[in-house]
Motif scaffolding. Sequence first.
Motif, short mmCIF file in Angstrom:
data_model
loop_
_atom_site.label_atom_id
_atom_site.label_comp_id
_atom_site.label_asym_id
_atom_site.label_seq_id
_atom_site.Cartn_x
_atom_site.Cartn_y
_atom_site.Cartn_z
N GLU A 1 9.90 -31.89 -8.35
CA GLU A 1 9.76 -31.94 -6.89
C GLU A 1 9.70 -33.36 -6.33
O GLU A 1 10.05 -33.58 -5.17
CB GLU A 1 8.56 -31.07 -6.49
N HIS A 2 9.30 -34.34 -7.16
CA HIS A 2 9.22 -35.70 -6.63
C HIS A 2 10.44 -36.53 -7.03
O HIS A 2 10.36 -37.74 -7.17
CB HIS A 2 7.92 -36.38 -7.09
N ALA A 3 11.53 -35.85 -7.20
CA ALA A 3 12.76 -36.53 -7.60
C ALA A 3 13.07 -37.67 -6.63
O ALA A 3 13.00 -37.50 -5.42
CB ALA A 3 13.91 -35.53 -7.58
N ASN A 4 13.37 -38.82 -7.21
CA ASN A 4 13.68 -39.98 -6.39
C ASN A 4 15.20 -40.09 -6.29
O ASN A 4 15.82 -40.83 -7.04
CB ASN A 4 13.05 -41.21 -7.06
N LEU A 5 15.77 -39.32 -5.39
CA LEU A 5 17.23 -39.27 -5.30
C LEU A 5 17.71 -40.18 -4.19
O LEU A 5 17.03 -40.35 -3.17
CB LEU A 5 17.69 -37.84 -5.02
N ALA A 6 18.90 -40.72 -4.39
CA ALA A 6 19.46 -41.61 -3.37
C ALA A 6 19.66 -40.85 -2.07
O ALA A 6 19.94 -39.65 -2.08
CB ALA A 6 20.79 -42.16 -3.87
N LEU A 7 19.51 -41.56 -0.96
CA LEU A 7 19.69 -40.92 0.34
C LEU A 7 21.17 -40.96 0.73
O LEU A 7 21.91 -41.86 0.33
CB LEU A 7 18.86 -41.64 1.40
N GLY A 8 21.58 -39.98 1.50
CA GLY A 8 22.95 -39.96 2.03
C GLY A 8 24.00 -39.93 0.95
O GLY A 8 25.10 -40.49 1.12
N ASP A 9 23.72 -39.29 -0.15
CA ASP A 9 24.57 -39.45 -1.32
C ASP A 9 25.26 -38.17 -1.77
O ASP A 9 26.09 -38.20 -2.67
CB ASP A 9 23.66 -39.94 -2.47
N PHE A 10 24.94 -37.04 -1.14
CA PHE A 10 25.49 -35.77 -1.64
C PHE A 10 26.57 -35.22 -0.70
O PHE A 10 26.36 -35.13 0.52
CB PHE A 10 24.38 -34.74 -1.84
N ASP A 11 27.69 -34.85 -1.29
CA ASP A 11 28.78 -34.26 -0.50
C ASP A 11 28.48 -32.80 -0.20
O ASP A 11 28.95 -32.24 0.78
CB ASP A 11 30.09 -34.31 -1.30
N LEU A 12 27.72 -32.17 -1.11
CA LEU A 12 27.41 -30.76 -0.95
C LEU A 12 25.98 -30.51 -1.42
O LEU A 12 25.59 -30.95 -2.50
CB LEU A 12 28.38 -29.92 -1.81
N ILE A 13 25.22 -29.84 -0.58
CA ILE A 13 23.88 -29.38 -1.00
C ILE A 13 23.90 -27.87 -0.93
O ILE A 13 24.20 -27.27 0.11
CB ILE A 13 22.76 -29.97 -0.12
N PHE A 14 23.61 -27.25 -2.07
CA PHE A 14 23.69 -25.80 -2.23
C PHE A 14 22.26 -25.28 -2.40
O PHE A 14 21.50 -25.78 -3.24
CB PHE A 14 24.53 -25.51 -3.49
N VAL A 15 21.90 -24.28 -1.59
CA VAL A 15 20.54 -23.74 -1.65
C VAL A 15 20.63 -22.22 -1.58
O VAL A 15 21.19 -21.67 -0.63
CB VAL A 15 19.69 -24.24 -0.43
N ALA A 16 20.11 -21.53 -2.59
CA ALA A 16 20.23 -20.07 -2.61
C ALA A 16 18.87 -19.44 -2.86
O ALA A 16 18.25 -19.64 -3.92
CB ALA A 16 21.22 -19.63 -3.69
N GLY A 17 18.40 -18.68 -1.89
CA GLY A 17 17.18 -17.89 -2.08
C GLY A 17 15.92 -18.71 -2.22
O GLY A 17 15.00 -18.31 -2.95
N VAL A 18 15.86 -19.85 -1.55
CA VAL A 18 14.71 -20.74 -1.69
C VAL A 18 13.82 -20.72 -0.44
O VAL A 18 12.59 -20.65 -0.53
CB VAL A 18 15.17 -22.19 -1.98
#
Length: 225
Positions: A99-116
Amino acid sequence: MTDKVDFDKYTDNYNQLLREGTSFFSSSEQYFAKYKVELVKKSTRHPVSRILEYGCGIGRNVSYLQAAFPGAEIIGTDISEASLEIARTENPGVRFEGEHANLALGDFDLIFVAGVFHHIPPAERPGALALLSTRLRAGGTLCVFEHNPYNPVTRRIVDNCPYDADAILLKPAELAGLMKGAGMAVQGRGYCLFIPPKIGWMAPLEDYLTWLPLGGQYWVKAGRA
Ligand SMILES: C[S@@+](CC[C@H](N)C(=O)[O-])C[C@H]1O[C@@H](n2cnc3c(N)ncnc32)[C@H](O)[C@@H]1O
């Protein structure tokens, strides 16, 4: 109010519970993962080289994302460490973060979210969407799938599923409103999962039914405004 469900406790029987709840529709619980990823692929027109799956659980969608977007780097995140362990074992070479993933901002072309989102308490949903908005590249797409609260069969499945004990379903307009509140522009929405695979020859009809609030689930897509 019901306590938040701890998905660490469902890693052994997650697929089995899903299969039991949905066997009237499909004999394979994998059908739903493939279906959702293919729906996203069909409507994605821009290049996709980095994908975030938020709330990836045990990683059921990852192999389908790999097949649909070959060569794309995929990162899965979740708050359930035990689920992530399974996802890592079953998808070697894919990065999974807590949950505390330090991911780069503005970096994803696609964010997929299912059943969350139905597992995220309502007060925390704006913050979750704000976070996803910051992680989306300008021109990228966020696609969120949710249970359709207007479908009585879906509601019954949720009521009987142990890992949905904390579920608070949200309507498409509510989800779209939350996306707008997080500074995103809603690009489309539709109901889905009407036609069981055993009558797959009727599947093309789904494209004409997206307005009908009787699908098993729905999706809402957004980009950064
Ligand atoms: C029903 S499962 C869906 C898993 C996966 N998306 C799939 O389609 O198989 C819901 C997942 O959401 C995760 N989750 C719940 N609240 C979350 C949050 N605030 N942030 C990230 N993941 C969360 C749970 O740990 C669980 O793995």
